[in-house]
Design a protein around this motif. Structure first.
Motif, PDB file in Angstrom:
ATOM      1  N   VAL A  91      27.147  43.922  35.607  1.00  0.00           N
ATOM      2  CA  VAL A  91      25.824  43.720  36.210  1.00  0.00           C
ATOM      3  C   VAL A  91      24.757  44.152  35.208  1.00  0.00           C
ATOM      4  O   VAL A  91      24.837  45.233  34.628  1.00  0.00           O
ATOM      5  CB  VAL A  91      25.684  44.541  37.516  1.00  0.00           C
ATOM      6  CG1 VAL A  91      24.332  44.276  38.178  1.00  0.00           C
ATOM      7  CG2 VAL A  91      26.824  44.208  38.474  1.00  0.00           C
ATOM      8  N   THR A 122      23.327  34.912  39.868  1.00  0.00           N
ATOM      9  CA  THR A 122      21.972  35.076  39.361  1.00  0.00           C
ATOM     10  C   THR A 122      20.983  34.767  40.474  1.00  0.00           C
ATOM     11  O   THR A 122      21.347  34.217  41.514  1.00  0.00           O
ATOM     12  CB  THR A 122      21.732  34.172  38.133  1.00  0.00           C
ATOM     13  OG1 THR A 122      20.491  34.526  37.511  1.00  0.00           O
ATOM     14  CG2 THR A 122      21.704  32.697  38.515  1.00  0.00           C
ATOM     15  N   GLN A 123      19.722  35.148  40.264  1.00  0.00           N
ATOM     16  CA  GLN A 123      18.693  34.938  41.283  1.00  0.00           C
ATOM     17  C   GLN A 123      18.414  33.444  41.462  1.00  0.00           C
ATOM     18  O   GLN A 123      18.574  32.651  40.526  1.00  0.00           O
ATOM     19  CB  GLN A 123      17.409  35.649  40.868  1.00  0.00           C
ATOM     20  CG  GLN A 123      17.467  37.163  40.981  1.00  0.00           C
ATOM     21  CD  GLN A 123      17.150  37.647  42.380  1.00  0.00           C
ATOM     22  OE1 GLN A 123      16.391  37.038  43.114  1.00  0.00           O
ATOM     23  NE2 GLN A 123      17.748  38.756  42.758  1.00  0.00           N
ATOM     24  N   TYR A 143      20.199  42.350  37.583  1.00  0.00           N
ATOM     25  CA  TYR A 143      20.458  41.256  38.518  1.00  0.00           C
ATOM     26  C   TYR A 143      19.292  41.044  39.472  1.00  0.00           C
ATOM     27  O   TYR A 143      18.857  39.923  39.703  1.00  0.00           O
ATOM     28  CB  TYR A 143      21.766  41.532  39.266  1.00  0.00           C
ATOM     29  CG  TYR A 143      22.140  40.508  40.312  1.00  0.00           C
ATOM     30  CD1 TYR A 143      21.777  39.172  40.189  1.00  0.00           C
ATOM     31  CD2 TYR A 143      22.880  40.881  41.439  1.00  0.00           C
ATOM     32  CE1 TYR A 143      22.147  38.236  41.156  1.00  0.00           C
ATOM     33  CE2 TYR A 143      23.247  39.957  42.391  1.00  0.00           C
ATOM     34  CZ  TYR A 143      22.874  38.639  42.258  1.00  0.00           C
ATOM     35  OH  TYR A 143      23.231  37.724  43.211  1.00  0.00           O
ATOM     36  N   ALA A 173      26.800  39.302  36.758  1.00  0.00           N
ATOM     37  CA  ALA A 173      25.632  39.220  37.643  1.00  0.00           C
ATOM     38  C   ALA A 173      24.401  39.676  36.876  1.00  0.00           C
ATOM     39  O   ALA A 173      24.327  40.822  36.428  1.00  0.00           O
ATOM     40  CB  ALA A 173      25.836  40.097  38.885  1.00  0.00           C
ATOM     41  N   GLY A 174      23.440  38.786  36.704  1.00  0.00           N
ATOM     42  CA  GLY A 174      22.223  39.122  35.982  1.00  0.00           C
ATOM     43  C   GLY A 174      21.230  37.992  36.080  1.00  0.00           C
ATOM     44  O   GLY A 174      21.571  36.889  36.529  1.00  0.00           O
ATOM     45  N   THR A 175      19.997  38.249  35.653  1.00  0.00           N
ATOM     46  CA  THR A 175      18.961  37.234  35.814  1.00  0.00           C
ATOM     47  C   THR A 175      18.116  36.995  34.567  1.00  0.00           C
ATOM     48  O   THR A 175      18.070  35.875  34.074  1.00  0.00           O
ATOM     49  CB  THR A 175      18.069  37.583  37.025  1.00  0.00           C
ATOM     50  OG1 THR A 175      18.883  37.578  38.215  1.00  0.00           O
ATOM     51  CG2 THR A 175      16.948  36.564  37.198  1.00  0.00           C
TER      52      THR A 175
END
Length: 313
Positions: free
Chosen positions: A92, A31-32, A95, A6-8
């Motif tokens: 993460v 992700t976003q 995120y 989970a990350g952006t």
């Protein structure tokens, strides 16, 4: 190990690359949602989504994760995808959404966070910026076992990194991103062998790295020159430093601390050298509205600055 990621932003994408190079199975990436960006404000995928798609990974982009919130339908779909991923652990990194308890509890070994500070210093959204702004001599990366608090979980792996005198958020970000990618691989390899340590964070030394606001870019010339210089480096590449000169907004990107006295904001010598509340700054990189950032000498060719002129906030 099966690792949900989970990350952006780019910081997180570097870690995802490291996990894939190390051979971990990544059944799902969170992700976003795509955001408008650029002059045309076209929807743009996050750095993590771009990497995930290129690697052929499954991607989910919920707008929220609270099952009782505005985006409950998104949250329910994300929960189903996370359960189906059958993950050993979730990693993460920046995120942008708070993980509710159901998300923390779903992976068999919980969630590990890659945090760009030496916890408990600089919990929160902008640890890289705030460390430079505060004049910290060092920072680092903490791999943390996540809990329901804001960056309060137990520390698993920590490595320190010196902050150089010329470091900006951009340059420090890149080194910390590479360090984070290496440390998360080491942490997961330790966890796979059953030997990942967990040390509670100390109660002393807690500080919060509040989100950077655009309004913070306004330069307060009454502050000491050394403090302003640090803020300029901390706010590069966003939001920069902004000062008014004869009604024109000028961006100040880099400066050098020099000796000098005068009214705060007053140009006291060619360069230009500007007086501060304590000491002075020689402005070395500037940008006019609608122009490109560049050396002060190029700026002065287009817009000379005379001794005695005054920069405002």
């Amino acid at each position: 190990m099966r690792v949900v990621f989970a990350g952006t932003p780019e910081f997180a994408a570097v870690a995802l690359d490291a996990l894939l190079r190390a051979g971990f199975t990544v059944p799902l990436v969170l992700t976003q949602p795509d955001r408008p960006a650029g002059r045309g404000m076209k929807l743009q995928a996050s750095a993590v989504k771009q990497r995930a798609i290129a690697a052929g990974l499954s991607v989910a982009q919920p707008q929220g994760l609270r099952l009782d919130g505005k985006y409950a339908a998104d949250a329910a779909a994300a929960r189903d995808a996370l359960v189906a991923a059958d993950a050993d652990v979730m990693v993460v990194a920046a995120y942008g959404l708070i993980l509710p308890q159901w998300a923390l509890d779903t992976p068999r070994r919980g969630c590990l966070n890659i945090h760009a500070s030496l916890l408990p210093r600089w919990r929160g959204a902008a640890p890289i910026h705030r460390a430079i702004e505060a004049g910290d001599a060092e920072t680092g990366v903490t791999i943390m076992q996540m809990d329901a608090g804001l960056d309060t979980g137990a520390m698993c792996v920590v490595e320190r990194l010196k902050i150089g005198a010329g470091d900006t958020t951009a340059t420090l970000h890149d080194r910390l991103a590479e360090l984070g990618g290496r440390l998360i691989v080491e942490a997961l390899e330790m966890a796979a062998c059953g030997g990942l340590p967990q040390t509670p964070q100390p109660a002393e030394g807690v500080s919060y790295a509040h989100k950077i606001e655009k309004a913070e870019s306004s330069i307060d010339w009454t502050r000491p020159a050394a403090e302003i210089e640090r803020r300029l480096r901390a706010f590069d590449p966003f939001p920069g430093g902004v000062a008014a000169l004869a009604g024109e907004a000028v961006k100040v990107w880099r400066a050098e601390v020099v000796e000098g006295r005068g009214a705060p904001g007053e140009v006291i010598a060619p360069g230009p050298v500007v007086a501060c509340g304590e000491g002075a700054l020689r402005l070395t990189e500037l940008q006019r509205a609608g122009g490109k950032r560049g050396p002060a000498v190029a700026f002065l060719q287009a817009r000379p600055i005379q001794v005695g002129e005054r920069f405002g906030a």
